[in-house]
Design a protein around this motif. Structure first.
Motif, PDB file in Angstrom:
ATOM      1  N   THR A 336       0.867  -1.169   0.000  1.00  0.00           N
ATOM      2  CA  THR A 336       0.000   0.000   0.000  1.00  0.00           C
ATOM      3  C   THR A 336       0.906   1.222   0.000  1.00  0.00           C
ATOM      4  O   THR A 336       1.903   1.273   0.727  1.00  0.00           O
ATOM      5  CB  THR A 336      -0.939   0.028   1.215  1.00  0.00           C
ATOM      6  OG1 THR A 336      -0.183  -0.045   2.422  1.00  0.00           O
ATOM      7  CG2 THR A 336      -1.902  -1.143   1.165  1.00  0.00           C
ATOM      8  N   ILE A 337       0.578   2.206  -0.821  1.00  0.00           N
ATOM      9  CA  ILE A 337       1.493   3.309  -1.123  1.00  0.00           C
ATOM     10  C   ILE A 337       1.486   4.339   0.006  1.00  0.00           C
ATOM     11  O   ILE A 337       0.463   4.955   0.292  1.00  0.00           O
ATOM     12  CB  ILE A 337       1.103   3.966  -2.459  1.00  0.00           C
ATOM     13  CG1 ILE A 337       1.081   2.918  -3.574  1.00  0.00           C
ATOM     14  CG2 ILE A 337       2.075   5.087  -2.817  1.00  0.00           C
ATOM     15  CD1 ILE A 337       0.532   3.420  -4.891  1.00  0.00           C
ATOM     16  N   LYS A 338       2.672   4.529   0.623  1.00  0.00           N
ATOM     17  CA  LYS A 338       2.808   5.488   1.721  1.00  0.00           C
ATOM     18  C   LYS A 338       4.013   6.398   1.542  1.00  0.00           C
ATOM     19  O   LYS A 338       4.388   7.118   2.462  1.00  0.00           O
ATOM     20  CB  LYS A 338       2.938   4.743   3.053  1.00  0.00           C
ATOM     21  CG  LYS A 338       1.827   3.748   3.333  1.00  0.00           C
ATOM     22  CD  LYS A 338       2.217   2.851   4.490  1.00  0.00           C
ATOM     23  CE  LYS A 338       1.359   1.611   4.516  1.00  0.00           C
ATOM     24  NZ  LYS A 338       1.942   0.569   5.375  1.00  0.00           N
ATOM     25  N   ALA A 339       4.655   6.337   0.374  1.00  0.00           N
ATOM     26  CA  ALA A 339       5.798   7.194   0.077  1.00  0.00           C
ATOM     27  C   ALA A 339       5.765   7.524  -1.406  1.00  0.00           C
ATOM     28  O   ALA A 339       5.265   6.741  -2.218  1.00  0.00           O
ATOM     29  CB  ALA A 339       7.107   6.494   0.445  1.00  0.00           C
ATOM     30  N   ASP A 340       6.301   8.681  -1.752  1.00  0.00           N
ATOM     31  CA  ASP A 340       6.088   9.217  -3.099  1.00  0.00           C
ATOM     32  C   ASP A 340       7.043   8.630  -4.142  1.00  0.00           C
ATOM     33  O   ASP A 340       7.808   9.333  -4.804  1.00  0.00           O
ATOM     34  CB  ASP A 340       6.163  10.747  -3.101  1.00  0.00           C
ATOM     35  CG  ASP A 340       7.443  11.274  -2.459  1.00  0.00           C
ATOM     36  OD1 ASP A 340       8.214  10.468  -1.934  1.00  0.00           O
ATOM     37  OD2 ASP A 340       7.640  12.500  -2.499  1.00  0.00           O
ATOM     38  N   VAL A 341       6.951   7.316  -4.308  1.00  0.00           N
ATOM     39  CA  VAL A 341       7.644   6.626  -5.391  1.00  0.00           C
ATOM     40  C   VAL A 341       6.781   5.450  -5.817  1.00  0.00           C
ATOM     41  O   VAL A 341       6.223   4.732  -4.982  1.00  0.00           O
ATOM     42  CB  VAL A 341       9.047   6.149  -4.951  1.00  0.00           C
ATOM     43  CG1 VAL A 341       8.964   5.250  -3.733  1.00  0.00           C
ATOM     44  CG2 VAL A 341       9.755   5.429  -6.093  1.00  0.00           C
ATOM     45  N   VAL A 342       6.633   5.276  -7.115  1.00  0.00           N
ATOM     46  CA  VAL A 342       5.863   4.143  -7.638  1.00  0.00           C
ATOM     47  C   VAL A 342       6.250   3.951  -9.091  1.00  0.00           C
ATOM     48  O   VAL A 342       6.592   4.917  -9.798  1.00  0.00           O
ATOM     49  CB  VAL A 342       4.342   4.385  -7.494  1.00  0.00           C
ATOM     50  CG1 VAL A 342       3.860   5.512  -8.408  1.00  0.00           C
ATOM     51  CG2 VAL A 342       3.546   3.109  -7.759  1.00  0.00           C
ATOM     52  N   THR A 343       6.232   2.703  -9.563  1.00  0.00           N
ATOM     53  CA  THR A 343       6.488   2.416 -10.967  1.00  0.00           C
ATOM     54  C   THR A 343       5.441   1.432 -11.471  1.00  0.00           C
ATOM     55  O   THR A 343       4.679   0.865 -10.699  1.00  0.00           O
ATOM     56  CB  THR A 343       7.894   1.810 -11.172  1.00  0.00           C
ATOM     57  OG1 THR A 343       7.997   0.575 -10.449  1.00  0.00           O
ATOM     58  CG2 THR A 343       8.981   2.769 -10.700  1.00  0.00           C
ATOM     59  N   GLY A 344       5.423   1.258 -12.782  1.00  0.00           N
ATOM     60  CA  GLY A 344       4.529   0.276 -13.388  1.00  0.00           C
ATOM     61  C   GLY A 344       3.125   0.777 -13.682  1.00  0.00           C
ATOM     62  O   GLY A 344       2.253  -0.011 -14.041  1.00  0.00           O
ATOM     63  N   LEU A 345       2.888   2.109 -13.552  1.00  0.00           N
ATOM     64  CA  LEU A 345       1.551   2.639 -13.821  1.00  0.00           C
ATOM     65  C   LEU A 345       1.321   2.798 -15.320  1.00  0.00           C
ATOM     66  O   LEU A 345       2.264   2.899 -16.104  1.00  0.00           O
ATOM     67  CB  LEU A 345       1.367   3.990 -13.136  1.00  0.00           C
ATOM     68  CG  LEU A 345       1.484   4.034 -11.609  1.00  0.00           C
ATOM     69  CD1 LEU A 345       1.019   5.396 -11.089  1.00  0.00           C
ATOM     70  CD2 LEU A 345       0.690   2.918 -10.944  1.00  0.00           C
ATOM     71  N   GLN A 346       0.066   2.843 -15.715  1.00  0.00           N
ATOM     72  CA  GLN A 346      -0.308   3.102 -17.093  1.00  0.00           C
ATOM     73  C   GLN A 346      -0.160   4.593 -17.400  1.00  0.00           C
ATOM     74  O   GLN A 346      -0.210   5.427 -16.487  1.00  0.00           O
ATOM     75  CB  GLN A 346      -1.747   2.659 -17.344  1.00  0.00           C
ATOM     76  CG  GLN A 346      -1.966   1.160 -17.192  1.00  0.00           C
ATOM     77  CD  GLN A 346      -1.142   0.348 -18.147  1.00  0.00           C
ATOM     78  OE1 GLN A 346      -1.106   0.628 -19.347  1.00  0.00           O
ATOM     79  NE2 GLN A 346      -0.447  -0.668 -17.635  1.00  0.00           N
ATOM     80  N   PRO A 347       0.014   4.976 -18.676  1.00  0.00           N
ATOM     81  CA  PRO A 347       0.150   6.391 -19.024  1.00  0.00           C
ATOM     82  C   PRO A 347      -1.026   7.220 -18.501  1.00  0.00           C
ATOM     83  O   PRO A 347      -2.190   6.882 -18.733  1.00  0.00           O
ATOM     84  CB  PRO A 347       0.175   6.373 -20.557  1.00  0.00           C
ATOM     85  CG  PRO A 347       0.744   5.035 -20.907  1.00  0.00           C
ATOM     86  CD  PRO A 347       0.213   4.097 -19.857  1.00  0.00           C
ATOM     87  N   GLY A 348      -0.725   8.277 -17.781  1.00  0.00           N
ATOM     88  CA  GLY A 348      -1.737   9.189 -17.258  1.00  0.00           C
ATOM     89  C   GLY A 348      -2.464   8.701 -16.024  1.00  0.00           C
ATOM     90  O   GLY A 348      -3.295   9.420 -15.458  1.00  0.00           O
ATOM     91  N   GLN A 349      -2.157   7.491 -15.557  1.00  0.00           N
ATOM     92  CA  GLN A 349      -2.867   6.923 -14.407  1.00  0.00           C
ATOM     93  C   GLN A 349      -2.617   7.743 -13.147  1.00  0.00           C
ATOM     94  O   GLN A 349      -3.531   7.966 -12.354  1.00  0.00           O
ATOM     95  CB  GLN A 349      -2.444   5.470 -14.192  1.00  0.00           C
ATOM     96  CG  GLN A 349      -3.308   4.696 -13.200  1.00  0.00           C
ATOM     97  CD  GLN A 349      -2.880   3.243 -13.098  1.00  0.00           C
ATOM     98  OE1 GLN A 349      -1.800   2.855 -13.564  1.00  0.00           O
ATOM     99  NE2 GLN A 349      -3.724   2.417 -12.493  1.00  0.00           N
ATOM    100  N   ASP A 350      -1.390   8.222 -12.963  1.00  0.00           N
ATOM    101  CA  ASP A 350      -1.068   9.005 -11.767  1.00  0.00           C
ATOM    102  C   ASP A 350      -1.830  10.316 -11.737  1.00  0.00           C
ATOM    103  O   ASP A 350      -2.271  10.778 -10.675  1.00  0.00           O
ATOM    104  CB  ASP A 350       0.437   9.256 -11.669  1.00  0.00           C
ATOM    105  CG  ASP A 350       0.992   9.964 -12.892  1.00  0.00           C
ATOM    106  OD1 ASP A 350       0.509   9.697 -14.005  1.00  0.00           O
ATOM    107  OD2 ASP A 350       1.919  10.783 -12.740  1.00  0.00           O
TER     108      ASP A 350
END
Length: 377
Positions: A336-350
């Motif tokens: 579960t996301i609790k820090a401002d880093v993530v990869t693997g998202l679809q274009p524009g998903q963020d």
């Protein structure tokens, strides 16, 4: 501790460790190397936060190690045990359900097992929603039945590679004629640990794993992370509970550990400042151990941050790319996301998620189930 607090709040330079734990030279060498990289001694407001946050917890352990009579103290123990005890209702419901599932696994179809795998995967995922390290020490107990929340939480899983993990388990079993070894890199004690244990039990009951290797921290870490003492205390408390399901699984899991079907490991590498891309060179024994696994589950936010280096990735970067060569075995990150880093998202998903929830990267309401495997497999 007062001195440490003052150093942090006034941006003082980081100081070498002075205790005699086995990892002390590693930390001090890291500080020296970081000083060379930055051209000055790292300070609290200017150096990489992954390093400084880990160093802060290591300094807390140093304070304990340097004391005369408190060297075996876990300063977070009371909070962790309270979190488990306050989750009693949710734990009871979950284990009663697990008991019925285990009994039904003997005659379950492949489709039934497929459904149950995804269900217990999500239980293990959402058990990570809150931990004591981000709740300022306030309660992180699970008060509600997690099973009734899975449907409403499902849309908040931004990356869901659970199908790839299922295919890996099935392929391992069909190729070898028997299920393989599963490793679980643990995160928090309390309800989250219970979710991990339930996932492990389901994998055994569903003939999807022949053995489970758990990996705990070698010292108290990030407030609520699992140590061997936490693991042992949890099973002992379960055995002493006046509830059929809880006491039954407590005894069963202690027997699994005794027989060697389940194994609990500790390694200093998990509580060093290094991210996992350097594990092969920094801790070759641990890397080799993990290489013997058929699927590794990495639990929680800190494990995810160390997998991807806590770097400023474009969210659309593939998860495998962000691992930077770390591939001891097929792996699945439940976070579960609790820090401002993530990869693997679809274009524009963020952008779409940010429009719904401006704090989506820190509030623990969104999640990823991210899979990667070595190319040769």
């Amino acid at each position: 501790m007062s001195k440490l607090r003052h150093e942090i709040s006034t941006d003082k330079p980081v100081t070498p460790l002075t205790d005699n734990r086995s990892d002390t030279p590693v930390w001090n060498q890291y500080l020296q190397k970081q000083t060379e990289i930055e051209g000055q001694v790292p300070t609290w407001f200017s150096s990489p936060w992954l390093y400084l946050e880990c160093y802060m917890y290591r300094r807390i352990q140093e304070a304990v190690s340097l004391s005369m009579r408190l060297q075996s103290l876990d300063v977070f123990e009371t909070q962790k045990r309270s979190s488990y005890l306050l989750s009693d209702g949710a734990i009871t419901t979950l284990l009663m359900y697990l008991m019925s599932v285990v009994d039904s696994c003997k005659t379950a179809s492949e489709n039934d097992l497929h459904f149950l795998f995804k269900e217990f995967l999500q239980v293990a995922l959402w058990g990570n929603r809150c931990d004591l390290s981000i709740s300022a020490g306030l309660g992180n107990a699970q008060k509600e039945c997690i099973l009734t929340k899975l449907e409403s939480l499902f849309p908040n899983i931004l990356v869901n590679d659970s199908e790839l993990a299922w295919q890996r388990l099935v392929k391992t079993r069909s190729t070898r004629g028997s299920p393989g070894r599963i490793d679980i890199i643990l995160d928090n004690a309390g309800f989250e640990l219970m979710g991990d244990l339930c996932l492990a039990e389901f994998l055994m009951a569903g003939n999807l794993a022949s053995s489970i290797h758990f990996h705990a921290k070698a010292m108290p870490w990030f407030v609520s992370d699992v140590t061997q003492n936490d693991f042992d205390w949890t099973l002992q408390t379960m055995c002493a509970t006046n509830n059929l399901a809880i006491s039954r699984f407590g005894a069963k899991w202690k027997e699994r550990l005794k027989s060697g079907i389940w194994v609990l490991h500790q390694d200093d590498f998990w509580t060093t400042p290094f991210d996992y891309s350097v594990m092969a060179s920094r801790s070759p024994r641990l890397y080799q151990n993990l290489s013997e696994s058929d699927l590794i589950f990495f639990k929680g936010d800190l494990n995810y941050r160390k997998l991807v280096g806590d770097l400023d990735w474009n969210p659309e970067t593939s998860f495998t790319t962000s691992l930077r060569g770390f591939s001891p075995a097929p792996l699945l990150a439940l976070r579960t996301i609790k820090a401002d880093v993530v990869t693997g998202l679809q274009p524009g998903q963020d952008v779409k998620i940010a429009a719904k929830d401006k704090d989506w990267m820190i509030d623990g309401k969104w999640a990823v189930i991210s899979f990667s495997e070595p190319k040769q497999l």
